[in-house]
Scaffold this motif. Structure first.
Motif, mmCIF file in Angstrom:
data_model
loop_
_atom_site.group_PDB
_atom_site.id
_atom_site.type_symbol
_atom_site.label_atom_id
_atom_site.label_comp_id
_atom_site.label_asym_id
_atom_site.label_seq_id
_atom_site.Cartn_x
_atom_site.Cartn_y
_atom_site.Cartn_z
ATOM 1 N N ASP A 25 40.053 22.217 40.114
ATOM 2 C CA ASP A 25 40.751 20.953 40.404
ATOM 3 C C ASP A 25 41.401 20.342 39.165
ATOM 4 O O ASP A 25 42.225 19.435 39.298
ATOM 5 C CB ASP A 25 39.792 19.921 41.004
ATOM 6 N N ASP A 26 41.038 20.815 37.985
ATOM 7 C CA ASP A 26 41.617 20.276 36.755
ATOM 8 C C ASP A 26 43.021 20.808 36.462
ATOM 9 O O ASP A 26 43.686 20.335 35.557
ATOM 10 C CB ASP A 26 40.717 20.564 35.546
ATOM 11 N N ILE B 60 39.419 18.007 27.942
ATOM 12 C CA ILE B 60 38.822 18.071 29.279
ATOM 13 C C ILE B 60 37.617 18.991 29.193
ATOM 14 O O ILE B 60 37.742 20.151 28.788
ATOM 15 C CB ILE B 60 39.820 18.599 30.330
ATOM 16 N N PHE B 61 36.450 18.487 29.585
ATOM 17 C CA PHE B 61 35.204 19.230 29.520
ATOM 18 C C PHE B 61 34.838 19.803 30.883
ATOM 19 O O PHE B 61 35.285 19.289 31.911
ATOM 20 C CB PHE B 61 34.060 18.310 29.048
ATOM 21 N N THR C 258 48.772 25.464 29.370
ATOM 22 C CA THR C 258 47.596 25.952 28.659
ATOM 23 C C THR C 258 46.649 26.567 29.673
ATOM 24 O O THR C 258 46.463 26.030 30.757
ATOM 25 C CB THR C 258 46.888 24.787 27.928
ATOM 26 N N GLU C 259 46.046 27.700 29.310
ATOM 27 C CA GLU C 259 45.067 28.346 30.179
ATOM 28 C C GLU C 259 43.698 28.270 29.528
ATOM 29 O O GLU C 259 43.578 28.323 28.307
ATOM 30 C CB GLU C 259 45.444 29.810 30.416
ATOM 31 N N ALA C 260 42.657 28.152 30.363
ATOM 32 C CA ALA C 260 41.288 28.092 29.875
ATOM 33 C C ALA C 260 40.360 28.609 30.968
ATOM 34 O O ALA C 260 40.744 28.706 32.132
ATOM 35 C CB ALA C 260 40.926 26.670 29.485
ATOM 36 N N VAL D 49 39.069 22.399 27.236
ATOM 37 C CA VAL D 49 40.442 22.602 26.785
ATOM 38 C C VAL D 49 40.931 21.319 26.118
ATOM 39 O O VAL D 49 40.522 20.221 26.493
ATOM 40 C CB VAL D 49 41.374 23.010 27.954
ATOM 41 N N THR D 50 41.792 21.486 25.113
ATOM 42 C CA THR D 50 42.418 20.345 24.449
ATOM 43 C C THR D 50 43.920 20.431 24.658
ATOM 44 O O THR D 50 44.543 21.431 24.293
ATOM 45 C CB THR D 50 42.097 20.334 22.937
#
Length: 69
Positions: free
Chosen positions: A67-68, A61-62, A12-14, A20-21
């Motif tokens: 680093d995420d 993830i908020f 998944t890209e954000a 992102v969920t």
């Protein structure tokens, strides 16, 4: 029998700073789910929210940072 993923997990890209969920669907309802990043177990807090209903589990993830990934 152990719980398995119903479908292969997808990347998944954000955008940085966004939210992102990540979702997965398991073969057993309410199976225990542990979200990890490498060897580190993730816990709910300001950065992460975990949801689970039936066979579906989600990790939100908020305030995304490089680093995420």
């Amino acid at each position: 029998l152990p719980a398995l993923f119903k479908e292969e997990l997808q990347n998944t890209e954000a955008e940085e700073g966004g939210t992102v969920t990540l979702r997965c669907e398991l073969t057993k309802p309410r199976a225990p789910v542990e979200w990890r990043k490498g060897d580190v177990t993730l816990y709910p807090g300001l950065k992460y929210e975990m949801r689970q209903q039936g066979c579906a589990a989600e990790l939100v993830i908020f305030d995304l940072e490089p680093d995420d990934s």
